[in-house]
Enzyme design. Structure first.
Site, PDB file in Angstrom:
ATOM      1  CE  LYS A  46      63.120  67.830  63.487  1.00  0.00           C
ATOM      2  NZ  LYS A  46      62.804  67.343  61.622  1.00  0.00           N
ATOM      3  CG  HIS A 174      61.869  69.273  54.914  1.00  0.00           C
ATOM      4  ND1 HIS A 174      62.387  71.026  54.600  1.00  0.00           N
ATOM      5  CD2 HIS A 174      61.052  70.030  56.036  1.00  0.00           C
ATOM      6  CE1 HIS A 174      62.482  71.433  55.705  1.00  0.00           C
ATOM      7  NE2 HIS A 174      62.137  70.964  56.813  1.00  0.00           N
ATOM      8  N   GLY A 214      60.442  74.388  56.532  1.00  0.00           N
ATOM      9  CA  GLY A 214      61.410  75.271  54.741  1.00  0.00           C
ATOM     10  C   GLY A 214      61.055  76.990  55.258  1.00  0.00           C
ATOM     11  CD  GLU A 253      57.038  67.376  59.291  1.00  0.00           C
ATOM     12  OE1 GLU A 253      58.488  67.286  59.525  1.00  0.00           O
ATOM     13  OE2 GLU A 253      56.700  66.278  59.047  1.00  0.00           O
ATOM     14  CG  ASP A 339      88.965  75.448  68.604  1.00  0.00           C
ATOM     15  OD1 ASP A 339      89.293  75.901  68.546  1.00  0.00           O
ATOM     16  OD2 ASP A 339      87.562  74.534  67.991  1.00  0.00           O
TER      17      ASP A 339
HETATM   18  N1  PLP Z   1      60.545  68.070  59.357  1.00  0.00           N
HETATM   19  C1  PLP Z   1      61.144  67.823  59.172  1.00  0.00           C
HETATM   20  C2  PLP Z   1      61.591  66.400  59.009  1.00  0.00           C
HETATM   21  C3  PLP Z   1      62.635  68.760  59.236  1.00  0.00           C
HETATM   22  O1  PLP Z   1      63.810  67.752  59.008  1.00  0.00           O
HETATM   23  C4  PLP Z   1      63.346  70.051  59.885  1.00  0.00           C
HETATM   24  C5  PLP Z   1      64.041  70.522  59.884  1.00  0.00           C
HETATM   25  O2  PLP Z   1      65.327  69.891  59.505  1.00  0.00           O
HETATM   26  C6  PLP Z   1      62.195  70.592  60.000  1.00  0.00           C
HETATM   27  C7  PLP Z   1      61.033  70.199  59.746  1.00  0.00           C
HETATM   28  C8  PLP Z   1      61.569  71.915  59.771  1.00  0.00           C
HETATM   29  O3  PLP Z   1      62.089  72.825  59.626  1.00  0.00           O
HETATM   30  P1  PLP Z   1      62.597  74.900  59.543  1.00  0.00           P
HETATM   31  O4  PLP Z   1      62.565  74.922  60.511  1.00  0.00           O
HETATM   32  O5  PLP Z   1      63.640  74.613  58.230  1.00  0.00           O
HETATM   33  O6  PLP Z   1      60.687  74.434  59.229  1.00  0.00           O
END
Ligand code: PLP
Length: 376
Positions: A46, A174, A214, A253, A339
């Protein structure tokens, strides 16, 4: 800077573009494996789903955290191994579950009894991680009010899984995106160890700990120091509660840790004007230099709204001369949309620039292009 200028001139570029530094991404990988050697990173797609970034991470041996069908599809299409994917969303759409199951994904997370009923129906042989809540209250983006079980819910969540015949294999957490408090990770590992013991009493074979994301992404000395402090604290918690003799698979993650500092956004200046500022007597007290650029809050700079980002603009003089660079002017930078909210920088010092010059923004790889719209 020189490479960006060369590209702009050779390719006659007229629209914003990204530069990705693959070397920086590889250095991040080395930093991770040397600071957190026991933890396999499952990169959070993401954060930045650029195919070049994903390809490189696959070739380096990363697993992936996917939160939707589209993210699973992208990793599989890029040649990623579905057995190294965690479907990291605690509340999933059935059609996304079906897709993940067909693709061969095995591991997912939950934090509610309702999700267990859904899992029983759509993914009865899933390997489940119980997502627990532990927050860093100073993290840039708080996640805890939405996801993560509270301590008084652990027993019910484990017992319900048992009753439904589902398979809990470990714990996930997380502490919040853009964390800064190493002790939040320590507390979370401590609580996870307690949940492992509880899971074992319910008869589950607890064997996976997912320490989430994080980890800070900034490549400045301060950002790197923050990462090594978190890594040190996390390692000592893992050594204390999950020593190698416990035979627990450790994954994480991380998103912004890998994506943030490897990408630079380069945007063209579409136009400029100089506005006079008047003092109380009606005399001109100063000038403000205003610029419109090719990207903004509805595009890649949505991170100002959603990721609480503070952007750092640097001038790239392509048409105007370097003369006067020491003479910084009070400036405002607008995005291209209609905007007024679409103001990228309200008060920034820049040398005088003009149409045809560019600005570039380092460390723009995290939570930018993934949430950009085509508005206007
Ligand atoms: N994993 C989960 C479930 C998340 O919601 C997020 C970010 O919102 C991440 C991993 C990635 O977090 P970060 O970019 O802070 O390492």
């Amino acid at each position: 800077e020189e490479y960006a200028k060369q590209l702009i001139m050779e390719k006659q570029l007229e629209e914003p573009f990204y530069l990705m530094d693959r070397g920086k991404l590889k250095r991040r990988w080395v930093q991770w494996t040397s600071n957190l050697p026991r933890i396999v990173p499952y990169y959070a797609v993401k954060c930045n789903n650029d195919p070049g970034l994903l390809d490189l991470l696959i070739s380096l041996g990363a697993g992936f955290d996917c939160a939707s069908e589209a993210e699973v599809a992208r990793i599989c299409a890029a040649g990623g191994d579905p057995s190294k994917i965690v479907f990291g969303s605690p509340c999933k759409m059935p059609c996304h579950i079906n897709y993940a199951v067909d693709a061969g994904v095995k591991l997912t997370v939950y934090d509610s009894v309702g999700e267990l009923y859904k899992t029983k129906k759509y993914w009865p042989n899933a390997n489940l991680l119980l997502r627990i809540r532990e927050d860093d209250p100073n993290a840039r983006c708080q996640l805890g009010s939405k996801y993560g079980a509270n301590a008084d819910e652990f027993a019910e969540l484990l017992e319900s899984a048992k009753t439904l015949g589902l398979n809990v294999v470990g714990v996930a957490f997380h502490v919040g995106s853009g964390a800064s408090d190493p002790h939040a990770f320590y507390r979370a590992v401590q609580t996870a160890s307690h949940v492992f013991d509880m899971g074992t009493t319910y008869g589950f074979k607890m064997e996976v700990l997912d320490v989430g994301g994080g980890f800070p992404g900034g490549g400045t000395p301060a950002g790197e120091k923050q990462f090594s402090e978190i890594a040190m604290c996390l390692n000592s918690a893992l050594d204390e509660y999950f020593p190698p003799s416990r035979h627990v698979q450790l994954i994480a993650e991380p998103g912004r840790f890998f994506a943030e500092n490897s990408a630079t956004l380069v945007t063209n200046i579409l136009g400029n004007r100089v506005r006079k500022i008047y003092d109380e007597d009606g005399g001109v007290s100063s000038n403000v230099y205003e610029y419109w650029i090719g990207d903004g809050l509805y595009g890649n700079m949505n991170c100002i709204m959603y990721d609480h980002a503070e952007l750092n603009a640097r001038p790239l003089k392509v048409v105007s001369s370097g003369v006067g660079d020491q003479d910084l002017k009070r400036s405002v930078v607008f995005g291209p949309s209609c905007d007024g909210l679409d103001t990228v920088l309200h008060d920034v010092k820049l040398p005088e620039l003009e149409y045809g010059d560019w600005l570039y923004f380092p460390e723009m790889g995290a939570y930018t292009m993934v949430a950009a719209s085509a508005f206007n």
